[in-house]
Write a protein that holds these residues in place. Structure first.
Motif, PDB file in Angstrom:
ATOM      1  N   PHE A  16       0.846  -1.334  -0.222  1.00  0.00           N
ATOM      2  CA  PHE A  16       0.022  -0.002   0.027  1.00  0.00           C
ATOM      3  C   PHE A  16       0.829   1.117   0.141  1.00  0.00           C
ATOM      4  N   ASP A  17       2.158   1.192  -0.145  1.00  0.00           N
ATOM      5  CA  ASP A  17       3.020   2.399  -0.201  1.00  0.00           C
ATOM      6  C   ASP A  17       4.269   1.745  -1.002  1.00  0.00           C
ATOM      7  N   LYS A  86      -3.348   4.895  -7.158  1.00  0.00           N
ATOM      8  CA  LYS A  86      -3.150   5.570  -5.884  1.00  0.00           C
ATOM      9  C   LYS A  86      -3.120   4.615  -4.798  1.00  0.00           C
ATOM     10  N   GLY A  87      -2.238   4.714  -3.924  1.00  0.00           N
ATOM     11  CA  GLY A  87      -2.112   3.798  -2.561  1.00  0.00           C
ATOM     12  C   GLY A  87      -2.118   2.323  -2.869  1.00  0.00           C
ATOM     13  N   TYR A  88      -1.774   1.642  -3.767  1.00  0.00           N
ATOM     14  CA  TYR A  88      -1.741   0.337  -3.947  1.00  0.00           C
ATOM     15  C   TYR A  88      -0.658   0.130  -5.365  1.00  0.00           C
ATOM     16  N   ARG A  89       0.033  -1.173  -5.133  1.00  0.00           N
ATOM     17  CA  ARG A  89       0.988  -1.641  -6.366  1.00  0.00           C
ATOM     18  C   ARG A  89       0.901  -3.106  -6.154  1.00  0.00           C
ATOM     19  N   ALA A  90       0.855  -3.901  -7.057  1.00  0.00           N
ATOM     20  CA  ALA A  90       1.071  -5.328  -6.896  1.00  0.00           C
ATOM     21  C   ALA A  90       1.680  -6.000  -8.359  1.00  0.00           C
ATOM     22  N   ALA A  91       2.191  -7.328  -7.973  1.00  0.00           N
ATOM     23  CA  ALA A  91       2.693  -7.984  -9.039  1.00  0.00           C
ATOM     24  C   ALA A  91       2.584  -9.123  -8.962  1.00  0.00           C
ATOM     25  N   VAL A  92       2.088 -10.171  -9.985  1.00  0.00           N
ATOM     26  CA  VAL A  92       1.787 -11.513  -9.864  1.00  0.00           C
ATOM     27  C   VAL A  92       2.847 -12.339 -10.605  1.00  0.00           C
ATOM     28  N   VAL A  93       3.274 -13.472 -10.722  1.00  0.00           N
ATOM     29  CA  VAL A  93       4.193 -14.253 -11.315  1.00  0.00           C
ATOM     30  C   VAL A  93       3.785 -15.843 -11.458  1.00  0.00           C
TER      31      VAL A  93
END
Length: 219
Positions: A16-17, A86-93
């Motif tokens: 979230f940051d 805004k307020g969130y980043r994600a990655a999937v593999v």
């Protein structure tokens, strides 16, 4: 949070940051050397999350350069997807033996301007979303539809290598089951000798965000 809508065998990392220790590989620096600070932070955290996910799969972390449409170029044998808002980043593999393709998207759970929604949706989708707003208030269904279409494109592009317009997929959201389906209105890719005519995915509304994910089995 994104792991709640992903199948087993998929490694995911979200935040979230922007972690202070997140950094880019030297090869990636040139991709954002002219970017504003906000864009640079998003990009850096996304790549950091992707490498953390690779590590969770037992893979060595690797630089992710850009493909012809700006998409991440994953190491041989891997598929993946990155999202940020805004307020969130994600990655999937995932390994290609597990998934043929994957697409994720995150958006703020808030309305989008009517003219934008009209530009990214089909008449039938707008009708269904109007009913959802009446029968299931509390979620920004317009934004969720947009997010689902973003996930559709991210799952589509690695298989086809070409753009998919918003009006080339008809998305139906199941408000009770936390799922959605996308019917392709153009010829789809061939997987295991059969044409793929659509995608199914899952969605989640939590902590002021809407998340969507599509994972196509690779077996």
């Amino acid at each position: 949070m994104i792991e709640a809508i992903l199948p087993l065998g998929v490694a995911s990392v979200d935040t979230f940051d922007d972690p202070p220790g997140a950094s880019l590989c030297p090869e990636e620096e040139a991709l954002v050397d002219q970017a504003v600070e906000k864009r640079r932070r998003e990009f850096t955290t996304g790549r950091w999350a992707a490498r953390e996910a690779m590590t969770r799969l037992g893979r060595p972390p690797a630089a992710l350069l850009r493909g012809p449409r700006g998409e991440p170029r994953w190491p041989t044998g891997l598929v993946g997807s990155i999202t940020h808002c805004k307020g969130y980043r994600a990655a999937v593999v995932a390994e290609t033996s597990v998934l043929a393709t994957v697409g994720i998207d995150a958006e703020p759970d808030e309305p989008i301007p009517g003219d934008v929604f009209a530009a990214v949706s089909l008449p039938a989708e707008r009708e269904r979303n109007a009913r959802l707003r009446l029968t299931h208030p509390g979620v920004s269904w317009d934004r969720l539809l947009f997010s689902a279409k973003e996930s559709v494109y991210k799952a589509w592009y690695p298989l086809m290598g070409r753009w998919l317009d918003f009006e080339e997929a008809d998305v139906t959201i199941d408000p009770a089951g936390g799922t959605f389906s996308a019917r392709l209105l153009v010829p789809g890719p061939r997987l295991r000798g059969r044409e793929l005519t659509g995608f199914t995915g899952r969605w989640l509304a939590r902590k002021g965000l809407v998340l969507t994910a599509i994972a196509v089995d690779g077996g």
